[in-house]
Design a protein around this motif. Sequence first.
Motif, PDB file in Angstrom:
ATOM      1  N   LEU B  30       0.703  -1.311   0.066  1.00 39.19           N
ATOM      2  CA  LEU B  30       0.111   0.037   0.004  1.00 39.19           C
ATOM      3  C   LEU B  30       0.676   1.177  -0.042  1.00 39.19           C
ATOM      4  N   GLN B  31       0.196   2.488  -0.487  1.00 43.17           N
ATOM      5  CA  GLN B  31       0.975   3.606  -0.361  1.00 43.17           C
ATOM      6  C   GLN B  31       0.503   4.195   0.937  1.00 43.17           C
ATOM      7  N   ALA B  32       1.141   5.020   1.667  1.00 44.84           N
ATOM      8  CA  ALA B  32       0.984   5.937   2.897  1.00 44.84           C
ATOM      9  C   ALA B  32      -0.459   6.560   2.728  1.00 44.84           C
ATOM     10  N   GLY B  33      -1.251   6.346   3.748  1.00 44.47           N
ATOM     11  CA  GLY B  33      -2.552   6.739   3.722  1.00 44.47           C
ATOM     12  C   GLY B  33      -3.723   5.901   3.362  1.00 44.47           C
ATOM     13  N   GLN B  34      -3.303   5.003   2.491  1.00 41.66           N
ATOM     14  CA  GLN B  34      -4.312   3.750   1.941  1.00 41.66           C
ATOM     15  C   GLN B  34      -4.865   2.907   3.046  1.00 41.66           C
ATOM     16  N   VAL B  35      -6.181   2.489   2.722  1.00 37.88           N
ATOM     17  CA  VAL B  35      -6.536   1.499   3.907  1.00 37.88           C
ATOM     18  C   VAL B  35      -6.793   0.235   3.358  1.00 37.88           C
ATOM     19  N   ASN B  55       2.450  -1.261  17.481  1.00 40.01           N
ATOM     20  CA  ASN B  55       3.680  -1.304  17.509  1.00 40.01           C
ATOM     21  C   ASN B  55       4.256  -0.773  16.250  1.00 40.01           C
ATOM     22  N   THR B  56       3.612  -0.822  15.159  1.00 38.44           N
ATOM     23  CA  THR B  56       4.239  -0.719  13.989  1.00 38.44           C
ATOM     24  C   THR B  56       3.975   0.759  13.539  1.00 38.44           C
ATOM     25  N   GLY B  57       2.984   1.610  14.198  1.00 39.54           N
ATOM     26  CA  GLY B  57       2.734   2.964  14.134  1.00 39.54           C
ATOM     27  C   GLY B  57       1.791   3.057  12.806  1.00 39.54           C
ATOM     28  N   HIS B  58       1.141   1.940  12.312  1.00 34.69           N
ATOM     29  CA  HIS B  58       0.193   2.057  11.362  1.00 34.69           C
ATOM     30  C   HIS B  58      -1.410   2.380  12.148  1.00 34.69           C
ATOM     31  N   GLN B  59      -2.280   2.896  11.556  1.00 41.96           N
ATOM     32  CA  GLN B  59      -3.370   3.235  12.294  1.00 41.96           C
ATOM     33  C   GLN B  59      -4.390   2.225  12.221  1.00 41.96           C
ATOM     34  N   TYR B  60      -4.898   1.526  13.567  1.00 39.86           N
ATOM     35  CA  TYR B  60      -5.993   0.829  13.607  1.00 39.86           C
ATOM     36  C   TYR B  60      -7.315   1.674  13.612  1.00 39.86           C
ATOM     37  N   ILE B  61      -8.225   1.486  12.780  1.00 38.65           N
ATOM     38  CA  ILE B  61      -9.421   2.232  12.441  1.00 38.65           C
ATOM     39  C   ILE B  61     -10.664   1.574  12.929  1.00 38.65           C
ATOM     40  N   LEU B  74      -7.429  -0.923   8.666  1.00 41.79           N
ATOM     41  CA  LEU B  74      -6.066  -0.362   8.921  1.00 41.79           C
ATOM     42  C   LEU B  74      -5.817   0.699   7.912  1.00 41.79           C
ATOM     43  N   ARG B  75      -4.942   1.851   8.207  1.00 40.06           N
ATOM     44  CA  ARG B  75      -4.676   2.873   7.382  1.00 40.06           C
ATOM     45  C   ARG B  75      -3.066   2.799   7.580  1.00 40.06           C
ATOM     46  N   LYS B  76      -2.493   2.766   6.309  1.00 40.45           N
ATOM     47  CA  LYS B  76      -0.875   2.810   6.372  1.00 40.45           C
ATOM     48  C   LYS B  76      -0.618   4.247   6.883  1.00 40.45           C
ATOM     49  N   ALA B  77       0.518   4.221   7.938  1.00 39.19           N
ATOM     50  CA  ALA B  77       0.979   5.544   8.156  1.00 39.19           C
ATOM     51  C   ALA B  77       1.713   6.249   7.372  1.00 39.19           C
ATOM     52  N   ASN B  78       1.786   7.436   7.373  1.00 40.32           N
ATOM     53  CA  ASN B  78       2.348   8.565   6.625  1.00 40.32           C
ATOM     54  C   ASN B  78       3.571   9.050   7.479  1.00 40.32           C
ATOM     55  N   ALA B  79       4.744   8.836   6.736  1.00 41.63           N
ATOM     56  CA  ALA B  79       5.780   9.300   7.734  1.00 41.63           C
ATOM     57  C   ALA B  79       5.848  10.715   8.087  1.00 41.63           C
ATOM     58  N   ALA B 116     -13.239   4.478   5.218  1.00 41.71           N
ATOM     59  CA  ALA B 116     -13.348   3.575   6.437  1.00 41.71           C
ATOM     60  C   ALA B 116     -13.396   4.272   7.945  1.00 41.71           C
ATOM     61  N   GLU B 117     -12.345   5.458   7.919  1.00 39.74           N
ATOM     62  CA  GLU B 117     -12.209   6.150   8.747  1.00 39.74           C
ATOM     63  C   GLU B 117     -13.508   6.710   9.114  1.00 39.74           C
ATOM     64  N   TYR B 118     -14.072   7.524   8.302  1.00 45.86           N
ATOM     65  CA  TYR B 118     -15.373   8.133   8.218  1.00 45.86           C
ATOM     66  C   TYR B 118     -16.561   7.265   8.997  1.00 45.86           C
ATOM     67  N   ALA B 119     -16.405   6.077   8.434  1.00 46.94           N
ATOM     68  CA  ALA B 119     -17.530   5.162   8.779  1.00 46.94           C
ATOM     69  C   ALA B 119     -17.643   4.730  10.381  1.00 46.94           C
ATOM     70  N   PHE B 120     -16.349   4.572  10.948  1.00 50.19           N
ATOM     71  CA  PHE B 120     -16.109   4.333  12.116  1.00 50.19           C
ATOM     72  C   PHE B 120     -16.198   5.407  13.415  1.00 50.19           C
TER      73      PHE B 120
END
Lengths: 131, 189
Positions: B30-35, B55-61, B74-79, B116-120
Amino acid sequence: MSTKVAIIASNGGLFDAYKVFNIATAAAATDAEVSIFFTFEGLNLIHKQAYQQLPMPAGREHFAEGFKAANVPAIPELVGMAVELGVKIIACQMTMDVMNLKKEDFIDGIDVGGAVTFLDFAKDANVTLTF
Amino acid sequence: MNITVDKVLDCKGLACPMPIVKTKKGMEELQAGQVIEVLATDKGSVADIQGWAKNTGHQYIGTIEEGEVFKHYLRKANADEVKEETRYPHTVSHEELIEKINAKENMKILDVREPAEYAFGRIPGAISIPMGELEERISELNPEDVIHVVCRSGNRSDRACQLLDEKGFKRLKNILPGMKDWLGQIEKN
């Protein structure tokens, strides 16, 4: 800095193998740096032939069905994944000498070392486990 | 409910640690920001996925349970998200925003997070236009409206404000901090 996980594997049964490799692959997949030191019977877990048919503990043979039902990956598959995820595998030179085993008897991609090789990694590990 | 995601990963029938191992590999594509949506039947995955994200820094939605299947988002974290650089000068705090909502002030809330973030969980009445679609969907917004923009941390919404500002929107406010600290009312799918 990433989390460091140091594991000693010193037993050679199927249950031992799952304990070691499940923790190791889960940790590596969670971006931890993982090293496993295989010593004494633990060497079975990375032995080319032995690791394909590791024994169940006596009287626990009926768990074979449970493993199948839970769709648990076979040990060689788990080991392959661990290596792919960058888990460092160190075989104990001393045990290999005692048991007359050569590096070629083991799966590819392992290191052979003494106790200090492992201790050097483990000295600043965040998690240390013994199986 | 159906949530738009960038990738679906099927881990149904797999035991621990396979859902985690596969999630790690899936995330790499995935690219950063993708779900990503991870489908799993392993009950342990509910706690494991959250621990993995922490632990990996990615976002659990969030997770939805459908029968025997867990759908983890999950959403891939962006540096650059970690740095949380904020540049758009006009911002509004949660307290101020809640006052405006309670006073029924005439304004729009634009949520630029992924669907997905909006939905939750979102601010009630917020409009959803993900940051990546903002430019092409800009005609859905009126430059005369007062628009408050929100995301998770305040970073994407900052970029959204700058983009809208360039396009002639002048009555913007970036909501700071973002939804991760929002304690007001929540609306869900």
